[in-house]
Scaffold this active site. Sequence first.
Site, PDB file in Angstrom:
ATOM      1  N   ASP A   8       1.030  -1.241   0.344  1.00  0.00           N
ATOM      2  CA  ASP A   8      -0.472  -0.555   0.483  1.00  0.00           C
ATOM      3  C   ASP A   8       0.833   0.941  -0.057  1.00  0.00           C
ATOM      4  OD1 ASP A   8      -2.226   1.753   0.203  1.00  0.00           O
ATOM      5  OD2 ASP A   8      -2.353   1.362   2.177  1.00  0.00           O
ATOM      6  N   GLY A   9       0.479   2.348  -0.594  1.00  0.00           N
ATOM      7  CA  GLY A   9       0.717   3.757  -0.704  1.00  0.00           C
ATOM      8  C   GLY A   9       1.854   4.181  -1.609  1.00  0.00           C
TER       9      GLY A   9
ATOM     10  N   ARG B 295       0.349   5.619  -4.605  1.00  0.00           N
ATOM     11  CA  ARG B 295      -0.049   6.544  -4.626  1.00  0.00           C
ATOM     12  C   ARG B 295       0.064   7.690  -4.343  1.00  0.00           C
ATOM     13  NH1 ARG B 295      -6.886   6.424  -5.805  1.00  0.00           N
ATOM     14  NH2 ARG B 295      -6.294   5.497  -3.540  1.00  0.00           N
TER      15      ARG B 295
ATOM     16  N   TRP C 174       3.719   7.597  -2.896  1.00  0.00           N
ATOM     17  CA  TRP C 174       4.701   8.063  -2.830  1.00  0.00           C
ATOM     18  C   TRP C 174       4.874   9.062  -4.036  1.00  0.00           C
ATOM     19  CZ3 TRP C 174       7.084   6.941  -7.332  1.00  0.00           C
ATOM     20  CH2 TRP C 174       8.356   6.832  -6.831  1.00  0.00           C
TER      21      TRP C 174
ATOM     22  N   ASN D 286     -10.427  -1.962  -5.843  1.00  0.00           N
ATOM     23  CA  ASN D 286      -9.842  -1.140  -6.786  1.00  0.00           C
ATOM     24  C   ASN D 286     -10.630  -1.117  -8.310  1.00  0.00           C
ATOM     25  OD1 ASN D 286      -7.635  -2.620  -5.559  1.00  0.00           O
ATOM     26  ND2 ASN D 286      -9.231  -0.615  -4.761  1.00  0.00           N
TER      27      ASN D 286
ATOM     28  N   ARG E 299     -12.197   2.662  -9.632  1.00  0.00           N
ATOM     29  CA  ARG E 299     -11.263   3.690  -9.709  1.00  0.00           C
ATOM     30  C   ARG E 299     -11.558   4.260 -10.567  1.00  0.00           C
ATOM     31  NH1 ARG E 299      -5.831   2.790  -5.972  1.00  0.00           N
ATOM     32  NH2 ARG E 299      -6.887   1.952  -3.913  1.00  0.00           N
TER      33      ARG E 299
ATOM     34  N   ARG F  91       1.697  -4.941   6.116  1.00  0.00           N
ATOM     35  CA  ARG F  91       1.336  -3.804   6.245  1.00  0.00           C
ATOM     36  C   ARG F  91       1.902  -2.336   5.954  1.00  0.00           C
ATOM     37  NH1 ARG F  91      -5.041  -2.219   4.745  1.00  0.00           N
ATOM     38  NH2 ARG F  91      -5.014  -0.671   3.200  1.00  0.00           N
TER      39      ARG F  91
ATOM     40  N   ARG G  91      -4.984  -1.557   8.848  1.00  0.00           N
ATOM     41  CA  ARG G  91      -6.402  -3.091   8.608  1.00  0.00           C
ATOM     42  C   ARG G  91      -5.465  -4.228   7.545  1.00  0.00           C
ATOM     43  NH1 ARG G  91      -7.640   2.368   6.379  1.00  0.00           N
ATOM     44  NH2 ARG G  91      -7.353   2.133   4.509  1.00  0.00           N
ATOM     45  N   LEU G  92      -6.616  -4.509   7.229  1.00  0.00           N
ATOM     46  CA  LEU G  92      -6.838  -6.785   6.313  1.00  0.00           C
ATOM     47  C   LEU G  92      -6.718  -5.984   4.660  1.00  0.00           C
ATOM     48  CD1 LEU G  92      -6.595  -9.240   8.169  1.00  0.00           C
ATOM     49  CD2 LEU G  92      -4.486  -7.908   8.420  1.00  0.00           C
ATOM     50  N   SER G  93      -8.158  -5.123   4.841  1.00  0.00           N
ATOM     51  CA  SER G  93      -8.821  -4.896   3.554  1.00  0.00           C
ATOM     52  C   SER G  93      -9.126  -6.277   2.992  1.00  0.00           C
ATOM     53  CB  SER G  93      -8.003  -3.855   2.678  1.00  0.00           C
ATOM     54  OG  SER G  93      -7.516  -2.577   3.165  1.00  0.00           O
TER      55      SER G  93
END
Length: 238
Positions: free
Chosen positions: A24-25, A27, A29, A72, A75, A187, A193-195
């Site tokens: 995750d991260g 976008r 970044w 996703n 989006r 994560r 969270r685990l999503s």
Amino acid sequence: MTITHDHTVPAQTTLARHIAFIADGNRRWAAARDVSASSGFRHGALAVRQALGHCRELGLEAASVFLMSSRNFHRDPDEVAALVGVIAELLHDVADQSGGPVRVLHNGSLRGYATPQLLEAIEYAEATTTQRDGMSVCLGVGYDGHDEIRRAAHRAATCPEYDPAGKLPIERYLATAGVPDPDLLIRTNGERRLSGFLLWQSYDATLHFDDRWWPDYDRTMLTEALTVHMEQRRTFGQ
């Protein structure tokens, strides 16, 4: 196992059999560097390749990475197209580099969303690696843990050999059947969270949340997570 002060990890470890990552991260970044989301996805894909390489060096039996959830796909279409294109390329690269089987974890409706390019990449990754006996790689693409459990429970309850007086053999019908459950789930991006990733399988996993963005993930960060995991007292209820 010992972790040295220069943040290197021994080539072999019994600390974990399976490490799972929620990547995750990408976008955030990209936004922090004022570059396109596509650039963030590509740097994230590079981090996936490196993380899987580190796991192979550790001698793990399995490594899993959550690349894209089923949600996703809803989006912005341009962003989805960019992400799917990067994932398709990544699947080819992972298959070519993997010494073990590659599984793509997805829900039953993936064909309603995925592009021909992505479907071809999934087929290539799985078909070309199925006979390999090295570290298993599981990649979540259009995956939803609730959906996986529902489908596994249905198949288990309707299989001819099921005994209603016994335990429902859900594990046999999960997408990860035959792969050891994660010992450590990591994560990035500061989310706690685990999503929906590997919900059933993470029953006893150590959960490690890292505030840094996935494209920056490296061997030092993995070593830090393993150190935290090593410090846990896992009694499995005993």
